[in-house]
Design a protein around this motif. Structure first.
Motif: not given
Length: 383
Positions: A275-300
């Motif tokens: 439980p104490k590590l779950r937030a940090a672990y989930n942040a690595l694949a946070k949906k909003d962050d993945l969407k922004r990164r995918a937008t940047r990658r698509s532009r590349d």
């Protein structure tokens, strides 16, 4: 290998920076702007320079010292790198860097801050950075990276020492792919030629068969444009491929980050996250962050497509001006179709097409709809 061995086709710059690192530390410029076209290795150059500055031997040895290896691996405590997969660099990220820059180095002579793609900063973010660049802390060196000096605000470039990188020659890129990546000589030479000096793209072409195949299909599609319906179909295919490739790349990176998180924390592949590590672990694949990164990658991916499209009309112009012997063709595999196109269109057509590619790039940079941008571009390229 020395700290500079990963730098391709930039001997004059590496000689200069090597001399700076080995010189009097009291005379070292503390704010640098390293400029070079995409794929020229500007970020790698910044890391190599940082490694030389932090190394006891100033990067002069045949083998990197322990400190230099940590810098190159991204694990040195006194070297901070800001790289982003997002469209822009946030103001909060820059505030954090400024706080770090004020801290004394813990093990090395310098606190070094590297900012990749400083051109992705909005003006208000750049203004936050300006004072630190103008008057850096006595123990801090700033290494900023951008495609060109014109891509950053005049206030920044006037307060930095500018280093300009050249476009690496295909032969040097091919040799790198053979020696460092371990690809076949024929594949290495073809990937280097198609990448037009972009080291990262050359490596991608040499190691990702799907990416190379999608480029081949795009070039064939461009050469077969005859009707508006062809343009609409090709634009749809290109954008769908870019979206898929971007999402796959971002998801793969997120999965790798989560796997590394498990390894660092001593967890197996199927172990439950505490439980104490779950937030940090989930942040690595946070949906909003993945969407922004995918937008940047698509532009590349789309930007790479524009380079491939432009190469077709560059080759047309080369043939029309009888310059193949002096500068060669990029798309040798499509020579017959390009020769046929060059014979049936006026010389002004190739120039107009290159202008249309530049216009499409500008529209994408202005957040234009990718599908509409490429539909308009491909319609304009119909002979």
């Amino acid at each position: 290998m020395s700290v500079w061995d990963s730098i391709i086709g930039q001997q004059a710059v590496t000689d200069m920076l090597s001399a700076v690192a080995a010189g009097d530390p009291r005379k070292i410029t503390q704010s640098w702007l390293i400029c070079g076209p995409p794929g020229s290795g500007r970020s790698n150059m910044a890391r190599a320079f940082a490694a030389a500055l932090e190394s006891p031997d100033h990067g002069q040895g045949d083998e990197p010292t322990r400190a230099a290896r940590h810098v190159l691996a991204g694990t040195h405590p006194d070297v901070t790198v800001l790289a982003t997969d997002k469209v822009t660099i946030g103001i909060d990220e820059v505030h954090e860097l400024i706080t770090v820059s004020e801290q004394m180095p813990s093990t090395a002579p310098w606190r070094i801050i590297i900012i990749e793609d400083v051109d992705r900063m909005l003006e208000r973010t750049t203004n936050v950075l300006l004072k630190e660049i103008e008057e850096p802390a006595e123990h801090c060196i700033w290494l900023l990276c951008a495609p060109s000096a014109q891509d950053v605000l005049p206030t920044i470039r006037s307060r930095t020492r500018i280093v300009n990188l050249a476009v690496p020659q295909p032969a040097a890129v091919a040799q790198f792919l053979e020696n460092e990546v371990g690809v076949d000589e024929h594949i290495a030479k073809r990937a280097a030629r198609l990448a037009q000096g972009h080291i990262g793209i050359a490596k991608l072409y040499a190691t990702e068969e799907r990416v190379m195949s999608e480029r081949d299909e795009l070039v064939v599609g461009v050469l077969n444009l005859n009707r508006a319906s062809d343009a609409v179909l090709l634009a749809g295919q290109l954008n769908a491929a870019a979206k898929t490739q971007a999402e796959d790349d971002v998801n793969r990176q997120a999965e790798a980050a989560q796997a590394d998180f498990r390894r660092v924390n001593g967890l197996g592949e199927k172990d439950r996250i505490p439980p104490k590590l779950r937030a940090a672990y989930n942040a690595l694949a946070k949906k909003d962050d993945l969407k922004r990164r995918a937008t940047r990658r698509s532009r590349d991916v789309l930007d790479r497509a524009l380079n491939s499209i432009a190469s077709v009309y560059r080759d047309v112009s080369v043939l029309q001006n009888n310059a193949e012997d002096s500068v060669g063709l990029i798309n040798l595999e499509n020579r017959s179709a390009i020769t046929e196109l060059a014979a049936r269109v006026p010389r002004s057509f190739a120039v107009q097409c290159l202008d249309q590619v530049a216009l499409a790039r500008k529209r994408l940079a202005g957040n234009g709809s990718p599908v509409l941008v490429f539909e308009a571009l491909f319609c304009a390229l119909i002979p």
